[in-house]
Design a protein around this motif. Structure first.
Motif, PDB file in Angstrom:
ATOM      1  N   ARG A 100      37.194  16.314 -25.373  1.00  0.00           N
ATOM      2  CA  ARG A 100      36.353  15.562 -24.442  1.00  0.00           C
ATOM      3  C   ARG A 100      37.147  15.080 -23.227  1.00  0.00           C
ATOM      4  O   ARG A 100      38.302  14.708 -23.345  1.00  0.00           O
ATOM      5  CB  ARG A 100      35.744  14.345 -25.137  1.00  0.00           C
ATOM      6  CG  ARG A 100      34.924  14.657 -26.349  1.00  0.00           C
ATOM      7  CD  ARG A 100      33.462  14.845 -25.967  1.00  0.00           C
ATOM      8  NE  ARG A 100      32.611  15.047 -27.108  1.00  0.00           N
ATOM      9  CZ  ARG A 100      31.963  14.073 -27.748  1.00  0.00           C
ATOM     10  NH1 ARG A 100      32.085  12.841 -27.372  1.00  0.00           N
ATOM     11  NH2 ARG A 100      31.197  14.369 -28.769  1.00  0.00           N
ATOM     12  N   LEU A 101      36.495  15.049 -22.076  1.00  0.00           N
ATOM     13  CA  LEU A 101      37.052  14.507 -20.835  1.00  0.00           C
ATOM     14  C   LEU A 101      38.459  15.029 -20.552  1.00  0.00           C
ATOM     15  O   LEU A 101      39.362  14.281 -20.194  1.00  0.00           O
ATOM     16  CB  LEU A 101      37.065  12.970 -20.885  1.00  0.00           C
ATOM     17  CG  LEU A 101      35.724  12.295 -21.151  1.00  0.00           C
ATOM     18  CD1 LEU A 101      35.916  10.802 -21.350  1.00  0.00           C
ATOM     19  CD2 LEU A 101      34.739  12.564 -20.040  1.00  0.00           C
ATOM     20  N   MET A 102      38.630  16.325 -20.693  1.00  0.00           N
ATOM     21  CA  MET A 102      39.957  16.923 -20.525  1.00  0.00           C
ATOM     22  C   MET A 102      40.363  17.038 -19.057  1.00  0.00           C
ATOM     23  O   MET A 102      39.527  17.293 -18.186  1.00  0.00           O
ATOM     24  CB  MET A 102      39.997  18.319 -21.143  1.00  0.00           C
ATOM     25  CG  MET A 102      40.090  18.316 -22.625  1.00  0.00           C
ATOM     26  SD  MET A 102      40.429  19.960 -23.270  1.00  0.00           S
ATOM     27  CE  MET A 102      38.949  20.842 -22.854  1.00  0.00           C
ATOM     28  N   ASN A 103      41.625  16.861 -18.838  1.00  0.00           N
ATOM     29  CA  ASN A 103      42.258  17.103 -17.550  1.00  0.00           C
ATOM     30  C   ASN A 103      43.625  17.689 -17.871  1.00  0.00           C
ATOM     31  O   ASN A 103      44.408  17.058 -18.572  1.00  0.00           O
ATOM     32  CB  ASN A 103      42.392  15.812 -16.753  1.00  0.00           C
ATOM     33  CG  ASN A 103      42.927  16.063 -15.364  1.00  0.00           C
ATOM     34  OD1 ASN A 103      42.979  17.194 -14.891  1.00  0.00           O
ATOM     35  ND2 ASN A 103      43.344  14.995 -14.700  1.00  0.00           N
ATOM     36  N   PHE A 104      43.903  18.882 -17.418  1.00  0.00           N
ATOM     37  CA  PHE A 104      45.169  19.515 -17.760  1.00  0.00           C
ATOM     38  C   PHE A 104      45.598  20.446 -16.645  1.00  0.00           C
ATOM     39  O   PHE A 104      44.819  20.806 -15.775  1.00  0.00           O
ATOM     40  CB  PHE A 104      45.066  20.287 -19.080  1.00  0.00           C
ATOM     41  CG  PHE A 104      43.980  21.324 -19.103  1.00  0.00           C
ATOM     42  CD1 PHE A 104      44.232  22.611 -18.699  1.00  0.00           C
ATOM     43  CD2 PHE A 104      42.707  20.989 -19.518  1.00  0.00           C
ATOM     44  CE1 PHE A 104      43.226  23.570 -18.710  1.00  0.00           C
ATOM     45  CE2 PHE A 104      41.701  21.939 -19.546  1.00  0.00           C
ATOM     46  CZ  PHE A 104      41.954  23.227 -19.136  1.00  0.00           C
ATOM     47  N   THR A 105      46.876  20.803 -16.683  1.00  0.00           N
ATOM     48  CA  THR A 105      47.400  21.787 -15.753  1.00  0.00           C
ATOM     49  C   THR A 105      47.747  23.038 -16.553  1.00  0.00           C
ATOM     50  O   THR A 105      48.001  22.968 -17.752  1.00  0.00           O
ATOM     51  CB  THR A 105      48.666  21.282 -15.041  1.00  0.00           C
ATOM     52  OG1 THR A 105      49.647  20.961 -16.022  1.00  0.00           O
ATOM     53  CG2 THR A 105      48.381  20.051 -14.211  1.00  0.00           C
ATOM     54  N   ARG A 106      47.730  24.159 -15.903  1.00  0.00           N
ATOM     55  CA  ARG A 106      48.112  25.392 -16.583  1.00  0.00           C
ATOM     56  C   ARG A 106      49.605  25.364 -16.838  1.00  0.00           C
ATOM     57  O   ARG A 106      50.343  24.590 -16.237  1.00  0.00           O
ATOM     58  CB  ARG A 106      47.731  26.601 -15.739  1.00  0.00           C
ATOM     59  CG  ARG A 106      48.476  26.681 -14.434  1.00  0.00           C
ATOM     60  CD  ARG A 106      48.054  27.899 -13.614  1.00  0.00           C
ATOM     61  NE  ARG A 106      48.747  27.915 -12.353  1.00  0.00           N
ATOM     62  CZ  ARG A 106      49.975  28.389 -12.169  1.00  0.00           C
ATOM     63  NH1 ARG A 106      50.649  28.889 -13.170  1.00  0.00           N
ATOM     64  NH2 ARG A 106      50.535  28.360 -10.986  1.00  0.00           N
ATOM     65  N   CYS A 107      50.043  26.193 -17.732  1.00  0.00           N
ATOM     66  CA  CYS A 107      51.475  26.313 -18.004  1.00  0.00           C
ATOM     67  C   CYS A 107      52.128  26.995 -16.807  1.00  0.00           C
ATOM     68  O   CYS A 107      51.683  28.060 -16.372  1.00  0.00           O
ATOM     69  CB  CYS A 107      51.717  27.134 -19.264  1.00  0.00           C
ATOM     70  SG  CYS A 107      51.236  26.283 -20.769  1.00  0.00           S
ATOM     71  N   ALA A 108      53.152  26.372 -16.281  1.00  0.00           N
ATOM     72  CA  ALA A 108      53.857  26.931 -15.129  1.00  0.00           C
ATOM     73  C   ALA A 108      55.355  26.808 -15.364  1.00  0.00           C
ATOM     74  O   ALA A 108      55.827  25.872 -16.015  1.00  0.00           O
ATOM     75  CB  ALA A 108      53.462  26.191 -13.859  1.00  0.00           C
ATOM     76  N   GLN A 109      56.084  27.746 -14.827  1.00  0.00           N
ATOM     77  CA  GLN A 109      57.534  27.721 -14.993  1.00  0.00           C
ATOM     78  C   GLN A 109      58.138  26.851 -13.891  1.00  0.00           C
ATOM     79  O   GLN A 109      57.807  26.989 -12.726  1.00  0.00           O
ATOM     80  CB  GLN A 109      58.116  29.129 -14.944  1.00  0.00           C
ATOM     81  CG  GLN A 109      59.515  29.197 -15.477  1.00  0.00           C
ATOM     82  CD  GLN A 109      59.973  30.628 -15.674  1.00  0.00           C
ATOM     83  OE1 GLN A 109      59.483  31.547 -15.021  1.00  0.00           O
ATOM     84  NE2 GLN A 109      60.916  30.830 -16.559  1.00  0.00           N
ATOM     85  N   GLY A 110      59.017  25.952 -14.316  1.00  0.00           N
ATOM     86  CA  GLY A 110      59.684  25.037 -13.387  1.00  0.00           C
ATOM     87  C   GLY A 110      59.142  23.628 -13.509  1.00  0.00           C
ATOM     88  O   GLY A 110      57.936  23.429 -13.529  1.00  0.00           O
ATOM     89  N   LEU A 111      60.039  22.669 -13.609  1.00  0.00           N
ATOM     90  CA  LEU A 111      59.638  21.270 -13.685  1.00  0.00           C
ATOM     91  C   LEU A 111      59.197  20.781 -12.315  1.00  0.00           C
ATOM     92  O   LEU A 111      59.775  21.169 -11.296  1.00  0.00           O
ATOM     93  CB  LEU A 111      60.793  20.403 -14.181  1.00  0.00           C
ATOM     94  CG  LEU A 111      61.169  20.569 -15.649  1.00  0.00           C
ATOM     95  CD1 LEU A 111      62.383  19.708 -15.966  1.00  0.00           C
ATOM     96  CD2 LEU A 111      60.018  20.199 -16.552  1.00  0.00           C
ATOM     97  N   PRO A 112      58.177  19.933 -12.257  1.00  0.00           N
ATOM     98  CA  PRO A 112      57.767  19.357 -10.970  1.00  0.00           C
ATOM     99  C   PRO A 112      58.900  18.534 -10.371  1.00  0.00           C
ATOM    100  O   PRO A 112      59.730  17.968 -11.092  1.00  0.00           O
ATOM    101  CB  PRO A 112      56.588  18.450 -11.334  1.00  0.00           C
ATOM    102  CG  PRO A 112      56.156  18.880 -12.672  1.00  0.00           C
ATOM    103  CD  PRO A 112      57.326  19.502 -13.351  1.00  0.00           C
ATOM    104  N   ALA A 113      58.929  18.433  -9.065  1.00  0.00           N
ATOM    105  CA  ALA A 113      60.018  17.730  -8.369  1.00  0.00           C
ATOM    106  C   ALA A 113      60.071  16.267  -8.755  1.00  0.00           C
ATOM    107  O   ALA A 113      61.143  15.693  -8.884  1.00  0.00           O
ATOM    108  CB  ALA A 113      59.827  17.867  -6.866  1.00  0.00           C
ATOM    109  N   ARG A 114      58.953  15.617  -8.962  1.00  0.00           N
ATOM    110  CA  ARG A 114      58.963  14.175  -9.249  1.00  0.00           C
ATOM    111  C   ARG A 114      58.955  13.881 -10.741  1.00  0.00           C
ATOM    112  O   ARG A 114      58.614  12.803 -11.167  1.00  0.00           O
ATOM    113  CB  ARG A 114      57.795  13.500  -8.572  1.00  0.00           C
ATOM    114  CG  ARG A 114      56.489  14.125  -8.904  1.00  0.00           C
ATOM    115  CD  ARG A 114      55.343  13.431  -8.305  1.00  0.00           C
ATOM    116  NE  ARG A 114      54.226  13.809  -9.155  1.00  0.00           N
ATOM    117  CZ  ARG A 114      53.004  13.925  -8.796  1.00  0.00           C
ATOM    118  NH1 ARG A 114      52.667  13.630  -7.585  1.00  0.00           N
ATOM    119  NH2 ARG A 114      52.087  14.299  -9.625  1.00  0.00           N
ATOM    120  N   PHE A 115      59.305  14.837 -11.545  1.00  0.00           N
ATOM    121  CA  PHE A 115      59.337  14.594 -12.983  1.00  0.00           C
ATOM    122  C   PHE A 115      60.600  13.908 -13.386  1.00  0.00           C
ATOM    123  O   PHE A 115      61.675  14.099 -13.112  1.00  0.00           O
ATOM    124  CB  PHE A 115      59.164  15.912 -13.760  1.00  0.00           C
ATOM    125  CG  PHE A 115      59.072  15.660 -15.221  1.00  0.00           C
ATOM    126  CD1 PHE A 115      57.878  15.221 -15.774  1.00  0.00           C
ATOM    127  CD2 PHE A 115      60.157  15.808 -16.048  1.00  0.00           C
ATOM    128  CE1 PHE A 115      57.774  14.972 -17.127  1.00  0.00           C
ATOM    129  CE2 PHE A 115      60.064  15.549 -17.390  1.00  0.00           C
ATOM    130  CZ  PHE A 115      58.875  15.127 -17.929  1.00  0.00           C
TER     131      PHE A 115
END
Length: 115
Positions: A100-115
């Motif tokens: 329910r009420l899902m929000n997600f990102t697809r699997c991507a290679q590389g960590l986000p810059a602000r992680f």
């Protein structure tokens, strides 16, 4: 006598509420669960061993009906993995368990810059 019976009823219902342990990763405040952290993988450790560009990464948030029928129980988390297959498996499993009420990102290679 009615007051004593009412107090006993309240005490027994509170005891039942605290008798059921929350999952280890649940956020609990005064015995009530406010969601579950479904994160998996150690992003910093993987970035140190593989390099930040080679880590597979995704974010997730969703919810499911509360077992006590009090509404929806939320969940959130990030996943960091060595392979795309592991990342997709984690994302599929969390989507299945928290539909329910899902929000997600697809699997991507590389960590986000602000992680």
């Amino acid at each position: 006598m009615k007051r004593l019976a009412a107090m006993a009823l309240v005490a027994s219902s509170l005891a039942g509420a605290f008798a059921v342990p929350a999952p280890a990763s649940a956020q609990v405040f005064f015995g009530l669960s406010y969601g579950q952290n479904v994160s998996q993988g150690n992003c910093q450790a993987l970035a140190a061993s593989l390099g930040a560009r080679k880590v597979w990464f995704s974010r997730f948030s969703g919810s499911k009906p509360d077992v006590w029928d009090r509404g929806l129980e939320p969940a959130w988390g990030v996943g960091c993995f060595r392979t795309q297959k592991e990342c997709k498996r984690w994302l599929y499993d969390t989507q299945t368990e928290w539909p329910r009420l899902m929000n997600f990102t697809r699997c991507a290679q590389g960590l986000p810059a602000r992680f």
